[in-house]
Write an enzyme that holds these catalytic residues in place. Structure first.
Site, PDB file in Angstrom:
ATOM      1  N   ASP A 176      -0.060  14.726  -0.056  1.00 28.23           N
ATOM      2  CA  ASP A 176      -0.858  15.884   0.348  1.00 28.23           C
ATOM      3  C   ASP A 176      -1.091  16.740  -0.991  1.00 28.23           C
ATOM      4  O   ASP A 176      -1.011  16.272  -2.028  1.00 28.23           O
ATOM      5  CB  ASP A 176       0.079  16.948   1.098  1.00 28.23           C
ATOM      6  N   MET A 177      -2.493  17.321  -0.762  1.00 29.81           N
ATOM      7  CA  MET A 177      -2.825  18.090  -1.962  1.00 29.81           C
ATOM      8  C   MET A 177      -3.388  19.560  -1.323  1.00 29.81           C
ATOM      9  O   MET A 177      -4.619  19.458  -0.686  1.00 29.81           O
ATOM     10  CB  MET A 177      -3.975  17.346  -2.481  1.00 29.81           C
ATOM     11  N   ASP A 181      -6.008  19.745   9.813  1.00 24.97           N
ATOM     12  CA  ASP A 181      -4.879  20.499  10.131  1.00 24.97           C
ATOM     13  C   ASP A 181      -4.943  20.868  11.398  1.00 24.97           C
ATOM     14  O   ASP A 181      -4.085  21.448  12.361  1.00 24.97           O
ATOM     15  CB  ASP A 181      -4.422  21.679   9.210  1.00 24.97           C
TER      16      ASP A 181
HETATM   17  C1  GLA Z   1      -0.612  20.633   4.475  1.00 23.95           C
HETATM   18  C2  GLA Z   1      -0.690  19.531   5.661  1.00 23.95           C
HETATM   19  C3  GLA Z   1       0.020  19.784   6.761  1.00 23.95           C
HETATM   20  C4  GLA Z   1       1.534  19.862   6.368  1.00 23.95           C
HETATM   21  C5  GLA Z   1       1.469  21.196   5.108  1.00 23.95           C
HETATM   22  C6  GLA Z   1       3.030  21.005   4.807  1.00 23.95           C
HETATM   23  O1  GLA Z   1      -1.173  21.803   5.351  1.00 23.95           O
HETATM   24  O2  GLA Z   1      -2.178  19.342   5.706  1.00 23.95           O
HETATM   25  O3  GLA Z   1       0.036  18.735   7.689  1.00 23.95           O
HETATM   26  O4  GLA Z   1       2.050  18.569   5.523  1.00 23.95           O
HETATM   27  O5  GLA Z   1       0.570  20.982   4.197  1.00 23.95           O
HETATM   28  O6  GLA Z   1       2.936  22.219   3.915  1.00 23.95           O
END
Ligand code: GLA
Length: 733
Positions: free
Chosen positions: A484-485, A554
């Site tokens: 993730d980032m 998301d």
């Molecule tokens: C990001 C990702 C999510 C989840 C959160 C966790 O928003 O896109 O899917 O992994 O971080 O903090």
């Protein structure tokens, strides 16, 4: 032979099965762009193309080219193949450098060329590749500025079967003095007309890559990022399409940069109705000190032309990316449906809770469990611990290894979330290395989601990430990683770069990132990596080179996802899109849609669930087994087959997708409606791309349909209820 050269007239014809791209040199040895479009057969009359219909220069046109016939012309009026500042072309240049005396005038002329089979990798950068040298031919043309000794090596590859051309160049400083590169786009490309619409994919967190279409007009139109990532706001993709272009007709020229950082991509229409398309590293806040003897490599741009509509442009991108961009061993493998605990628990979990979700999911046929954020340091919310990649024993007393063993004992694989490019100010890592984050001395370190970004332009930081992530991966049987980032860069600076080199920061970060990704993915070739950036905040070909799939957004709401996945599919195939079923009311938009709708919207992507299965009612839970079974049976049709977008979300109430399997035998049509309409008419959806004269059997009821009927009459769809969704499957007889 994909590259045909007329040595006498210095004409270079890059020919694929369906397209041609031709460049040449005018008398004074500067490169001109002559043609890109439907394939031209190689005939001797190509030198006619060199007879460019010159506009006689008027007032305000600088003149610095004289033809064989003695005509004085301005380059400002010519289609230029490699544009620089320092001649009569006063449009936006591809390359711009400052020399020792402070001047920025360059003059490059032809010095030589070479052609070879196959394609060389780009140093330090991801790029498309060949598996066999017979698949593609490459051309390198060297241009040199005799005054400075600086050379540009233009790099072209034509993939014959994929109908793709890639461009980039290397700048070699063979002079005696350092130069400062102030602009190094990957390509500019001149069209002799301007009656185009631009299509691009833009949005923001939770609504990434909505397709946009608007006509070009005089002046400039572009998308760009100065966020340190390609971003979910704009994508490094755009297409110029003819005014009449639809999914099935008209002409489309697509450009996509294989790069994950700051970019600019767009087109300018000049006073004479010519269009200059351009794409590359964003020149804003960019400069690069190129010492004598050193070289600078620009990222690759993938260019696809289709004379058969926007749909075929997308399919050509998809075929190339599936086969010759993604490097992971999983590129040809069907991947298990997964379950992720993020929306089920957020940070609030312990080993028992995780195991109970996995146990229930396993009963639904799910074969991969992914543990999301919150397993490390002391992370009970998003205010701490990024950088501290060791397990929180309060939540997981048996460690990652212990949990992983329990998941494996259920017959499931285990996956883990990381956010390796970040550092929380509340962390052991920050206590030890407060200067490892991106910052400017004595200035505020602006937080986003309570975190700072690590400075990946530094080798020590890159080494730390490689070591700490590898250590976790080597400590347990981890078979999947979500990388993730979750923020963009602000207040940018590096503690290790001096004042002359701060302009290199963003690009050095991306080079550092690629080094890290290369080291970790190659050390773990059996791990399936998914990239993510708060959802689809860094969905680009650069990331796909290392990681074969990206968490698309998301936002898991079914209707929002139809639009997001549609815009994403303009150049990225469905096999690269992570897509999950979540609960209702949806956590992002509160909408309630049926389980079947959520399942069928996610189905063509890399499918999974993001919810607490232990809380599902029996009716919904029973659908999981069906959906997973369907996915296991037909996933390869979505992932290896061709996509035909029959109806797009922005066109009205119905979205319809058709996938034709690689062997052309299986056809799946996915139909979705957004809103029910009382007493609604029956809509007919016409299929595309079927084999003429063939007969197709609808597998659900044995009906026989001819290709003619399916394509000309269509299949009926009644949208009487909200979120009606249907799947039609055909087998060719
Ligand atoms: C990001 C990702 C999510 C989840 C959160 C966790 O928003 O896109 O899917 O992994 O971080 O903090």
């Amino acid at each position: 032979m994909a590259i045909i050269i007329d040595e006498k007239n210095k004409l270079f014809h890059l020919q694929s099965e369906k397209t041609s791209y031709i460049l040449g040199f005018l008398k004074e040895d500067f490169p001109v762009h002559l043609y890109w479009g439907n394939r031209l057969e190689a005939t001797p009359d190509f030198n006619q193309l060199l007879i460019v219909p010159y506009r006689w220069p008027r007032s305000f046109s600088a003149v610095d080219a004289i033809t064989d016939e003695g005509d004085r012309v301005s380059r400002d009026n010519l289609p230029i193949e490699f544009s620089t500042f320092g001649n009569s072309d006063l449009r936006m240049p591809c390359f711009h450098a400052r020399y020792k005396d402070g001047s920025t005038v360059s003059r490059f002329s032809y010095k030589g060329h070479k052609v070879y089979n196959g394609k060389k990798p780009l140093e330090g950068l991801p790029a498309t590749y060949v598996e066999d040298d017979s698949e593609a031919q490459s051309l390198e043309i060297t241009l040199t500025d005799d005054l400075t000794g600086v050379s540009i090596i233009l790099q072209y590859t034509v993939f014959e079967k994929y109908n793709a051309i890639t461009r980039s160049y290397r700048c070699e400083n063979n002079g005696n003095d350092r130069i400062t590169i102030e602009r190094a786009l990957s390509a500019t490309l001149d069209f002799k007309k301007c009656d185009f619409d631009m299509i691009q994919a833009s949005g923001a967190w939770g609504r990434e890559r909505y397709a946009q279409r608007a006509p070009l007009m005089k002046g400039d139109m572009n998308v760009w990022s100065a966020r340190g990532a390609s971003s979910g706001v704009h994508n490094p993709f755009f297409a110029l399409v003819s005014k009449d272009a639809t999914e099935t007709n008209g002409s489309a020229y697509g450009f996509n940069l294989v790069y994950s950082g700051n970019f600019i991509a767009g087109a300018t229409v000049d006073p004479y109705n010519a269009t200059r398309a351009y794409i590359g590293i964003n020149p804003f806040n960019f400069s690069w000190q190129l010492e004598a003897g050193k070289s600078f490599q620009t990222p690759e741009v993938v260019m696809i032309h289709s004379g058969e509509g926007i749909g075929e442009m997308s399919r050509r991108f998809h075929r190339l990316y599936r086969n010759r961009l993604v490097t992971s061993k999983y590129k040809n493998e069907e991947r298990s449906a997964l379950i992720n605990n993020w929306e089920a628990t957020y940070f609030d979990f312990n080993e028992d809770k995780i195991v109970s979700i996995a146990q229930k999911a396993q009963k639904g046929g799910i074969k991969l469990f992914v543990l999301d954020d919150g397993w490390f340091g002391k992370r009970d919310d998003d205010t701490s611990s990024l950088g501290d990649w060791f397990v929180d024993k309060a939540k997981l007393p048996n460690g990652i290894d212990g949990l992983c063993n329990k998941i494996n004992a259920l017959g499931m694989k285990f996956g883990l979330w990381f956010e390796p490019e970040m550092i929380s100010p509340v962390s052991k890592l920050y206590e030890a290395h407060p200067d490892w984050c991106i910052h400017v001395k004595d200035r505020e370190r602006t937080l986003s989601r309570n975190q700072l970004t690590l400075d990946l332009s530094r080798d020590d930081v890159c080494d730390y990430i490689i070591e700490s992530v590898n250590a976790v991966l080597d400590s347990a049987n981890i078979e999947y990683v979500k990388w993730d980032m979750n923020r963009n860069m602000s207040n940018v600076g590096s503690a290790l770069l001096d004042s002359e080199h701060q302009g290199e920061f963003y690009h050095r970060y991306i080079l550092g990132l690629y080094k890290v990704l290369g080291a970790i993915t190659s050390a773990h070739p059996n791990v399936l990596f998914e990239s993510c950036s708060g959802g689809g905040g860094r969905f680009d070909p650069g990331m796909l080179y290392y990681m074969p799939q990206t968490w698309t957004s998301d936002n898991t709401d079914a209707l929002a996802r139809l639009s997001i996945q549609h815009g994403t599919s303009l150049c990225y195939p469905y096999c690269t899109m992570g897509a999950h079923v979540s609960v209702v009311p949806n956590h992002q938009v509160q909408r309630v849609t049926p389980f079947s709708m959520r399942g069928n919207v996610a189905m063509p992507g890399q499918f999974g669930y993001e919810l607490d299965v232990t809380k599902l009612n029996e009716e919904d839970f029973s659908q999981i087994r069906e959906q997973v079974g369907f996915y296991e049976k037909y996933g390869s049709v979505f992932h290896r087959g061709d996509l035909f977008r029959l109806k797009n979300p922005e066109d009205g109430n119905i979205t319809a997708l058709e996938f034709i399997s690689e062997d052309k035998n299986t056809v799946i049509v996915m139909l979705y409606s957004m809103q029910g309409l009382a007493n609604s008419p029956v809509e007919y959806i016409n299929l595309q791309g079927l084999e003429k004269g063939a007969v197709y059997k609808k597998t659900q009821n044995g009906e026989m349909w001819s290709a003619d009927t399916l394509m000309n009459v269509g299949i009926p769809f009644l949208t009487d209820f909200d979120y009606k969704n249907k799947v039609w499957i055909f087998e060719k007889q």
